[in-house]
Design a protein around this motif. Structure first.
Motif, PDB file in Angstrom:
ATOM      1  N   PHE A  66       0.630  -1.061   0.085  1.00 42.93           N
ATOM      2  CA  PHE A  66      -0.062   0.148   0.057  1.00 42.93           C
ATOM      3  C   PHE A  66       0.870   1.186  -0.027  1.00 42.93           C
ATOM      4  O   PHE A  66       2.054   1.308   0.635  1.00 42.93           O
ATOM      5  N   ASP A  67       0.554   2.194  -0.637  1.00 43.74           N
ATOM      6  CA  ASP A  67       1.082   3.598  -0.842  1.00 43.74           C
ATOM      7  C   ASP A  67       0.818   4.499   0.445  1.00 43.74           C
ATOM      8  O   ASP A  67       0.263   4.006   1.136  1.00 43.74           O
ATOM      9  N   GLU A  68       1.331   5.706   0.421  1.00 41.07           N
ATOM     10  CA  GLU A  68       1.055   6.543   1.478  1.00 41.07           C
ATOM     11  C   GLU A  68      -0.358   6.768   1.788  1.00 41.07           C
ATOM     12  O   GLU A  68      -0.964   7.187   2.650  1.00 41.07           O
ATOM     13  N   GLU A  69      -1.382   7.006   0.837  1.00 37.30           N
ATOM     14  CA  GLU A  69      -2.540   6.989   0.875  1.00 37.30           C
ATOM     15  C   GLU A  69      -3.293   5.779   1.492  1.00 37.30           C
ATOM     16  O   GLU A  69      -4.513   5.651   1.308  1.00 37.30           O
ATOM     17  N   ARG A  70      -2.444   4.581   1.608  1.00 41.52           N
ATOM     18  CA  ARG A  70      -2.907   3.246   1.805  1.00 41.52           C
ATOM     19  C   ARG A  70      -3.673   2.632   0.780  1.00 41.52           C
ATOM     20  O   ARG A  70      -5.065   2.049   0.952  1.00 41.52           O
ATOM     21  N   LYS A  71      -3.592   3.152  -0.411  1.00 40.76           N
ATOM     22  CA  LYS A  71      -4.102   2.333  -1.787  1.00 40.76           C
ATOM     23  C   LYS A  71      -3.304   1.204  -2.126  1.00 40.76           C
ATOM     24  O   LYS A  71      -1.954   1.487  -2.154  1.00 40.76           O
ATOM     25  N   LEU A  72      -3.673   0.133  -2.704  1.00 36.76           N
ATOM     26  CA  LEU A  72      -3.117  -1.023  -3.104  1.00 36.76           C
ATOM     27  C   LEU A  72      -2.394  -0.656  -4.431  1.00 36.76           C
ATOM     28  O   LEU A  72      -3.388  -0.449  -5.339  1.00 36.76           O
ATOM     29  N   VAL A  73      -1.112  -0.840  -4.546  1.00 36.73           N
ATOM     30  CA  VAL A  73      -0.171  -0.542  -5.752  1.00 36.73           C
ATOM     31  C   VAL A  73       0.354  -1.849  -6.236  1.00 36.73           C
ATOM     32  O   VAL A  73       0.699  -2.031  -7.225  1.00 36.73           O
ATOM     33  N   TYR A  74       0.326  -2.858  -5.299  1.00 35.68           N
ATOM     34  CA  TYR A  74       0.946  -4.057  -5.776  1.00 35.68           C
ATOM     35  C   TYR A  74       0.215  -5.219  -4.939  1.00 35.68           C
ATOM     36  O   TYR A  74       0.120  -5.363  -3.661  1.00 35.68           O
ATOM     37  N   THR A  75      -0.302  -6.536  -5.644  1.00 36.30           N
ATOM     38  CA  THR A  75      -0.498  -7.763  -4.957  1.00 36.30           C
ATOM     39  C   THR A  75       0.134  -8.947  -5.685  1.00 36.30           C
ATOM     40  O   THR A  75      -0.150  -8.719  -6.943  1.00 36.30           O
ATOM     41  N   GLY A  76       0.280  -9.835  -5.047  1.00 38.37           N
ATOM     42  CA  GLY A  76       0.779 -11.321  -5.698  1.00 38.37           C
ATOM     43  C   GLY A  76       1.912 -11.753  -4.731  1.00 38.37           C
ATOM     44  O   GLY A  76       1.966 -11.902  -3.730  1.00 38.37           O
ATOM     45  N   ARG A  77       2.997 -12.251  -5.612  1.00 38.71           N
ATOM     46  CA  ARG A  77       3.958 -13.166  -5.092  1.00 38.71           C
ATOM     47  C   ARG A  77       5.069 -12.354  -4.546  1.00 38.71           C
ATOM     48  O   ARG A  77       5.257 -11.041  -4.799  1.00 38.71           O
ATOM     49  N   GLY A  78       5.824 -12.870  -3.606  1.00 44.39           N
ATOM     50  CA  GLY A  78       6.984 -12.052  -3.045  1.00 44.39           C
ATOM     51  C   GLY A  78       8.401 -12.139  -4.217  1.00 44.39           C
ATOM     52  O   GLY A  78       9.024 -11.285  -4.539  1.00 44.39           O
ATOM     53  N   VAL A  79       8.579 -13.398  -4.484  1.00 41.68           N
ATOM     54  CA  VAL A  79       9.603 -13.877  -5.534  1.00 41.68           C
ATOM     55  C   VAL A  79       8.954 -14.904  -6.354  1.00 41.68           C
ATOM     56  O   VAL A  79       7.671 -15.481  -6.214  1.00 41.68           O
ATOM     57  N   ASP A  80       9.798 -15.024  -7.423  1.00 41.94           N
ATOM     58  CA  ASP A  80       9.030 -16.125  -8.445  1.00 41.94           C
ATOM     59  C   ASP A  80       9.503 -17.196  -8.203  1.00 41.94           C
ATOM     60  O   ASP A  80       9.275 -18.330  -8.888  1.00 41.94           O
ATOM     61  N   ASN A 116      12.612 -10.586  -7.868  1.00 46.56           N
ATOM     62  CA  ASN A 116      12.205 -10.533  -6.369  1.00 46.56           C
ATOM     63  C   ASN A 116      11.003  -9.087  -6.663  1.00 46.56           C
ATOM     64  O   ASN A 116      11.419  -8.027  -6.664  1.00 46.56           O
ATOM     65  N   ASP A 117       9.938  -9.466  -6.635  1.00 45.09           N
ATOM     66  CA  ASP A 117       8.799  -8.706  -6.922  1.00 45.09           C
ATOM     67  C   ASP A 117       8.411  -7.666  -5.861  1.00 45.09           C
ATOM     68  O   ASP A 117       8.209  -6.509  -6.155  1.00 45.09           O
ATOM     69  N   LEU A 118       8.559  -8.073  -4.763  1.00 43.34           N
ATOM     70  CA  LEU A 118       8.627  -7.063  -3.533  1.00 43.34           C
ATOM     71  C   LEU A 118       9.631  -6.199  -3.701  1.00 43.34           C
ATOM     72  O   LEU A 118       9.399  -4.896  -3.324  1.00 43.34           O
ATOM     73  N   GLU A 119      11.039  -6.633  -3.740  1.00 45.30           N
ATOM     74  CA  GLU A 119      11.979  -5.577  -3.923  1.00 45.30           C
ATOM     75  C   GLU A 119      11.847  -4.574  -4.769  1.00 45.30           C
ATOM     76  O   GLU A 119      12.136  -3.383  -4.677  1.00 45.30           O
ATOM     77  N   ARG A 120      11.536  -5.146  -6.124  1.00 43.62           N
ATOM     78  CA  ARG A 120      11.187  -4.146  -7.184  1.00 43.62           C
ATOM     79  C   ARG A 120       9.961  -3.126  -6.998  1.00 43.62           C
ATOM     80  O   ARG A 120      10.220  -2.010  -7.290  1.00 43.62           O
ATOM     81  N   THR A 121       9.178  -3.702  -6.267  1.00 42.29           N
ATOM     82  CA  THR A 121       7.919  -2.939  -6.198  1.00 42.29           C
ATOM     83  C   THR A 121       8.254  -1.724  -5.025  1.00 42.29           C
ATOM     84  O   THR A 121       7.917  -0.623  -5.306  1.00 42.29           O
ATOM     85  N   LEU A 122       9.153  -2.050  -4.067  1.00 39.25           N
ATOM     86  CA  LEU A 122       9.324  -1.128  -3.033  1.00 39.25           C
ATOM     87  C   LEU A 122      10.374  -0.130  -3.472  1.00 39.25           C
ATOM     88  O   LEU A 122      10.460   0.994  -3.186  1.00 39.25           O
ATOM     89  N   VAL A 167       4.806  -3.460 -12.497  1.00 37.95           N
ATOM     90  CA  VAL A 167       4.020  -4.775 -12.621  1.00 37.95           C
ATOM     91  C   VAL A 167       3.088  -4.830 -11.121  1.00 37.95           C
ATOM     92  O   VAL A 167       3.614  -5.250 -10.274  1.00 37.95           O
ATOM     93  N   PRO A 168       1.886  -4.232 -11.190  1.00 33.21           N
ATOM     94  CA  PRO A 168       1.183  -4.110  -9.976  1.00 33.21           C
ATOM     95  C   PRO A 168       0.667  -5.579  -9.795  1.00 33.21           C
ATOM     96  O   PRO A 168       0.122  -5.629  -8.345  1.00 33.21           O
ATOM     97  N   VAL A 169       0.212  -6.595 -10.473  1.00 35.68           N
ATOM     98  CA  VAL A 169      -0.462  -7.871 -10.156  1.00 35.68           C
ATOM     99  C   VAL A 169       0.444  -8.943 -10.623  1.00 35.68           C
ATOM    100  O   VAL A 169       0.790  -9.048 -11.853  1.00 35.68           O
ATOM    101  N   THR A 170       0.630 -10.079  -9.608  1.00 32.44           N
ATOM    102  CA  THR A 170       1.201 -11.211 -10.270  1.00 32.44           C
ATOM    103  C   THR A 170       0.543 -12.361  -9.226  1.00 32.44           C
ATOM    104  O   THR A 170      -0.282 -12.048  -8.571  1.00 32.44           O
TER     105      THR A 170
END
Length: 194
Positions: A123-137, A148-154, A165-168
Motif C-alpha cells: 500500500f502507498d502513502e494513501e493506503r491504496k493498493l499498488v501491488y498484490t501477488g508473490r514476493g519472489v518467483d 524479487n517482485d517485492l523488492e522491485r515494487t518497493l 508490474v502491479p499484479v502477479t
C-alpha cells in the motif's frame, strides 16, 4: 467483484493480536509512509523458503519508511502447527523484523482475499493498493529465484515511480480455511492474472 483486493483499493481495517503480546490495528502503522501486509504461516514450505529473502527486503526498506505486517490466517484445526503458541515460538527463534499477527477468525484473510501463503499486498502513502501477488518467483527455493517482485515494487514506490508490474499470481500453499479440506479454495478465488 474479484475475490482478491484490487489495485487502487484502500487497505482494510483489522485488529489482531500479535506474537509480541500487543494488538495491532491498521492505524498502528500510520507512522510508516508505506505498508506491506502479507499473509503467511508457520509451516508452508513456500513461506519457510522465502522468509529470509523477505527479511532482507524488509531490513533494506524499513529505514525508507516501509512497515511490514505479517498475518497468519490458517486454521489451527487444519494445521496444528499454525496455532498461536507456535507463531510465538517461531518469532522467538527467527526474530523476524515484522509484526506477526493472528487472524484466528479468518475475517481479515477473507476481507483481503488472501489466496496463498505467502500472499503480499503493498500500500502507498494513501493506503491504496499498488501491488498484490508473490514476493519472489521461486519462493520454495530462492536459489532459483530470478525476480524479487517485492523488492522491485518497493524500489519503485520509495523512488516515487509508478509500480511497473502491479499484479502477479501468488505462489504458495493455499490458505487453510477452517472446516474445509486442506486444499479447498473459495469458488470465486481465481488466479489474479491470466
Amino acid at each position: 467483484m474479484a475475490f482478491t483486493l484490487e489495485i487502487g483499493s484502500k487497505a482494510i481495517a483489522f485488529n489482531l493480536p500479535a506474537t509480541d503480546g500487543k494488538t495491532y490495528s491498521l492505524e498502528n502503522f500510520d507512522d510508516a509512509e508505506f505498508l506491506v501486509v502479507f499473509f503467511t504461516c508457520n509451516h508452508c514450505p513456500y513461506v519457510i523458503g522465502s522468509d529470509e529473502v523477505i527479511r532482507k527486503t524488509a531490513e533494506r526498506f524499513m529505514p525508507k519508511g516501509v512497515a511490514f505486517a505479517a498475518i497468519n490466517s490458517n486454521s489451527k484445526n487444519t494445521y496444528a502447527e499454525d496455532d498461536f503458541p507456535q507463531m510465538v515460538a517461531r518469532m522467538e527463534e527467527h526474530k523476524f523484523p515484522w509484526k506477526y499477527l493472528y487472524d484466528e477468525t479468518q475475517e481479515t484473510a477473507l476481507a483481503y482475499g488472501a489466496l496463498r501463503t505467502p500472499h503480499l499486498y503493498v500500500f502507498d502513502e494513501e493506503r491504496k493498493l499498488v501491488y498484490t501477488g508473490r514476493g519472489v518467483d521461486s519462493p520454495r527455493d530462492t536459489s532459483k529465484m530470478t525476480i524479487n517482485d517485492l523488492e522491485r515494487t518497493l524500489e519503485e514506490l520509495t523512488s516515487g515511480k509508478p509500480v511497473s508490474v502491479p499484479v502477479t499470481n501468488p505462489i504458495g500453499c493455499n490458505v487453510k480455511w477452517d472446516g474445509k479440506d486442506a486444499h479447498w479454495m473459495p469458488a470465486d478465488a481465481c488466479d489474479l492474472v491470466w
